[in-house]
Design an enzyme around this catalytic site. Sequence first.
Site, mmCIF file in Angstrom:
data_model
loop_
_atom_site.group_PDB
_atom_site.id
_atom_site.type_symbol
_atom_site.label_atom_id
_atom_site.label_comp_id
_atom_site.label_asym_id
_atom_site.label_seq_id
_atom_site.Cartn_x
_atom_site.Cartn_y
_atom_site.Cartn_z
ATOM 1 N N HIS A 16 0.845 -1.204 0.000
ATOM 2 C CA HIS A 16 0.000 0.000 0.000
ATOM 3 C C HIS A 16 0.880 1.253 0.000
ATOM 4 C CE1 HIS A 16 -3.017 -2.662 2.367
ATOM 5 N NE2 HIS A 16 -3.519 -2.510 1.163
ATOM 6 N N ARG A 90 -2.443 -6.299 -7.940
ATOM 7 C CA ARG A 90 -1.369 -7.243 -7.652
ATOM 8 C C ARG A 90 -1.290 -8.355 -8.686
ATOM 9 N NH1 ARG A 90 -3.407 -7.710 -1.646
ATOM 10 N NH2 ARG A 90 -5.213 -7.188 -2.899
ATOM 11 N N SER A 128 -2.874 -7.569 3.364
ATOM 12 C CA SER A 128 -3.048 -7.334 4.793
ATOM 13 C C SER A 128 -3.345 -8.649 5.507
ATOM 14 C CB SER A 128 -4.192 -6.344 5.034
ATOM 15 O OG SER A 128 -3.858 -5.092 4.489
HETATM 16 P P1 ADP Z 1 -5.958 -6.000 1.027
HETATM 17 O O1 ADP Z 1 -6.469 -6.599 -0.264
HETATM 18 O O2 ADP Z 1 -4.511 -6.270 1.265
HETATM 19 O O3 ADP Z 1 -6.824 -6.250 2.221
HETATM 20 P P2 ADP Z 1 -7.065 -3.303 0.772
HETATM 21 O O4 ADP Z 1 -8.470 -3.705 0.618
HETATM 22 O O5 ADP Z 1 -6.732 -2.452 1.940
HETATM 23 O O6 ADP Z 1 -5.988 -4.470 0.786
HETATM 24 O O7 ADP Z 1 -6.550 -2.649 -0.573
HETATM 25 C C1 ADP Z 1 -6.646 -1.332 -0.954
HETATM 26 C C2 ADP Z 1 -6.024 -1.181 -2.322
HETATM 27 O O8 ADP Z 1 -4.635 -1.496 -2.298
HETATM 28 C C3 ADP Z 1 -6.617 -2.077 -3.399
HETATM 29 O O9 ADP Z 1 -6.635 -1.344 -4.605
HETATM 30 C C4 ADP Z 1 -5.626 -3.212 -3.473
HETATM 31 O O10 ADP Z 1 -5.638 -3.846 -4.730
HETATM 32 C C5 ADP Z 1 -4.334 -2.482 -3.252
HETATM 33 N N1 ADP Z 1 -3.256 -3.321 -2.731
HETATM 34 C C6 ADP Z 1 -3.297 -4.136 -1.670
HETATM 35 N N2 ADP Z 1 -2.106 -4.747 -1.470
HETATM 36 C C7 ADP Z 1 -1.289 -4.299 -2.467
HETATM 37 C C8 ADP Z 1 0.062 -4.578 -2.843
HETATM 38 N N3 ADP Z 1 0.803 -5.451 -2.165
HETATM 39 N N4 ADP Z 1 0.558 -3.932 -3.928
HETATM 40 C C9 ADP Z 1 -0.218 -3.082 -4.622
HETATM 41 N N5 ADP Z 1 -1.492 -2.786 -4.330
HETATM 42 C C10 ADP Z 1 -2.029 -3.383 -3.275
#
Ligand code: ADP
Length: 162
Positions: A16, A90, A128
């Site tokens: 993130h 991702r 996460s």
């Molecule tokens: P997670 O899927 O890890 O629970 P979130 O719902 O908080 O994450 O994701 C928020 C945004 O960040 C989404 O657009 C998700 O695709 C992106 N994201 C999550 N992890 C990564 C990563 N490792 N690299 C790039 N983008 C990411």
Amino acid sequence: MIAVYPGSFDPVTCGHQDIIARAAGMFEGLTVLVAANSAKSPLFSADERVALLRESCAHLPNVGVEVLPPVLLVDYAAEHRAGVIVKGLRAVSDFEYEFQMALLNRRLRPQVETIFLMTAAEYSYLSSSIVKEIARFGGDIEGLVPPPVRRALAEKFGQQQS
Ligand code: ADP
């Protein structure tokens, strides 16, 4: 141009953080939006997630962090004069859902554009939930999450920090 970057951030990872830093370089301002209700039983409260994000982004002067109130994301964006929604991608597995959301959001408010930033290769396997899983069992998450998150996870799971 102002952009918003929504997510659950339970908690913020280095993946993130990489997207945030890159998007902050592209836009005048970036507001990271913590969706309060997206994860069914989040480990961190919305306020804790905001605080961890703020600490992790303190070095980026044009980045703000807020809780997304219970309104449509595109309505929030329009109200705050944000023209762009930033999402991270991702893997192909992220694509279908993100594509659906982007098309729906465009239908709701065509003036708000969604853009996708590809993950940094070294964080492409990071989520996460995987970080929480490792931390829960005492595994080493150094380099996967910002230092404040590492401390907060150790505290949550009642572990000594090495
Ligand atoms: P997670 O899927 O890890 O629970 P979130 O719902 O908080 O994450 O994701 C928020 C945004 O960040 C989404 O657009 C998700 O695709 C992106 N994201 C999550 N992890 C990564 C990563 N490792 N690299 C790039 N983008 C990411």
